[in-house]
Design a protein around this motif. Structure first.
Motif, PDB file in Angstrom:
ATOM      1  N   GLY A 194       0.791  -1.223   0.000  1.00 45.24           N
ATOM      2  CA  GLY A 194       0.000   0.000   0.000  1.00 45.24           C
ATOM      3  C   GLY A 194       0.818   1.266   0.000  1.00 45.24           C
ATOM      4  N   SER A 195       0.256   2.327   0.560  1.00 45.76           N
ATOM      5  CA  SER A 195       0.880   3.642   0.539  1.00 45.76           C
ATOM      6  C   SER A 195       1.976   3.755   1.600  1.00 45.76           C
ATOM      7  CB  SER A 195      -0.178   4.725   0.751  1.00 45.76           C
ATOM      8  OG  SER A 195      -0.856   4.531   1.980  1.00 45.76           O
ATOM      9  N   GLU A 196       2.676   4.882   1.625  1.00 45.88           N
ATOM     10  CA  GLU A 196       3.781   5.090   2.545  1.00 45.88           C
ATOM     11  C   GLU A 196       3.314   5.793   3.819  1.00 45.88           C
ATOM     12  OE1 GLU A 196       6.516   7.346   0.145  1.00 45.88           O
ATOM     13  OE2 GLU A 196       7.647   5.533  -0.381  1.00 45.88           O
ATOM     14  N   MET A 197       4.109   5.627   4.878  1.00 43.30           N
ATOM     15  CA  MET A 197       3.920   6.367   6.116  1.00 43.30           C
ATOM     16  C   MET A 197       4.842   7.573   6.074  1.00 43.30           C
ATOM     17  SD  MET A 197       1.764   4.451   7.937  1.00 43.30           S
ATOM     18  CE  MET A 197       1.977   4.956   9.650  1.00 43.30           C
ATOM     19  N   LYS A 198       4.309   8.760   6.299  1.00 46.22           N
ATOM     20  CA  LYS A 198       5.109   9.969   6.199  1.00 46.22           C
ATOM     21  C   LYS A 198       5.057  10.770   7.491  1.00 46.22           C
ATOM     22  CE  LYS A 198       5.926  14.052   3.321  1.00 46.22           C
ATOM     23  NZ  LYS A 198       5.479  14.813   2.118  1.00 46.22           N
TER      24      LYS A 198
END
Length: 308
Positions: A194-198
């Motif tokens: 999935g998407s990234e943690m920022k």
């Protein structure tokens, strides 16, 4: 159509696995997603992708919930290192032809801590805690008499302190193949895709992981059964890892389990047990596990599973 769907899913696994050619330890965030929530699974070094039992399947292999005949519940608790509390709860139910649905929730929360500054090293009088959460919706569908597939759609939320927060979305895709020949089973899963943690200006990918494994009954007598399970996984930030687990049961009531991690620099052996009660069509199982993390020490977990 079902065969084409199965081929498509296996193709996704092959593409993802072939792209994992790098070794980048510490490059992924949300590592709590890789901690097994089930004492049964932890006792067997998490080698249960091919034969999860009850609502623990929501984590280990979503495809397995398609085989449920009851409404399954599970809650577990683990005291992680540095006094971090790991909690897991899940429920799943089969709705017939439309498939099975489930829900899960994971929390990974520190104890309350003091706010300290260079000028006030003993504390400012304020306190805080940090934590990670995962909320998931699971879907499982039986494709044939032997094959099922499953998907988990997840929302991940992490907070460090006040406005320092991050979130991401992920998906898990799994396949389970089961036979009646010595209860042989084979499972595959790609998780945390999935998407990234920022946080502020830094972004970290999720700990995407490809897994597969098999299990079968070495001994299957009327009052005794011994099941051997083996698995392997390839994380997106490290070398391939292996695991092996054994579950011994008597009268489907008493269970002893053990496991070992292969090529793992942090973990090695684990063990545990469980006891199952059946009352008026309802089953209740209590499980315990101990996992050794070498220089870090050991971790214990407890859990309760029910089928109604």
């Amino acid at each position: 159509m079902k065969k084409q769907l199965l081929i498509f899913i296996i193709g996704i696994f092959a593409i993802v696995f072939s792209s994992y050619g790098y070794n980048r330890p510490g490059s992924a965030g949300a590592q709590f997603l890789l901690i097994g929530p089930s004492p049964r699974g932890m006792a067997m070094s998490n080698a249960i992708i091919s034969f999860p039992s009850g609502a623990e399947a929501t984590y280990y292999n979503p495809a397995a919930i398609a085989l449920f005949t009851k409404t399954e519940f599970m809650v577990s608790y683990m005291k992680w290192f540095a006094n971090i509390n790991y909690n897991y709860a899940s429920v799943a139910r089969n709705f017939g032809r439309i498939g099975s649905l489930g829900l899960l929730m994971t929390s990974f929360i520190t104890d309350e801590m003091k706010v300290r500054t260079p000028l006030q090293p003993d504390g400012t009088g304020e306190t805080f805690y940090s934590g990670d959460y995962r909320f998931g919706i699971i879907y499982g569908l039986r494709l044939t008499n032997h094959v099922s597939m499953g998907m988990s759609f997840n929302y991940i939320y992490s907070f460090l302190y006040k406005n320092f927060t991050s979130n991401a979305f992920s998906i898990d895709i799994s396949v389970l193949y089961r036979t009646k020949i010595n209860n042989f089973s084979f499972g595959m899963k790609i998780e945390n895709f999935g998407s990234e943690m920022k946080f502020i200006n830094e972004a970290y990918p999720l700990p995407t992981n490809f897994q597969f494994g098999f299990s079968f009954d070495v001994i299957d007598l009327e009052d005794c059964r011994i099941t051997l399970a083996m698995g392997a996984n390839k994380p997106n930030e490290g070398d391939p890892l292996g695991n092996v687990g054994i579950e011994m049961s008597w009268f489907d009531m008493f269970f002893i389990r053990t496991g070992y991690c292969i090529n793992d620099e942090v973990r090695n052996y684990s063990f545990g047990g469980g006891i199952l009660f059946k009352l008026a069509g309802c089953s209740i199982r209590f499980d315990y596990s101990y996992s050794n993390y070498k220089k870090l020490g050991g971790v214990q977990s407890i859990g309760v599973s029910t089928g109604i």
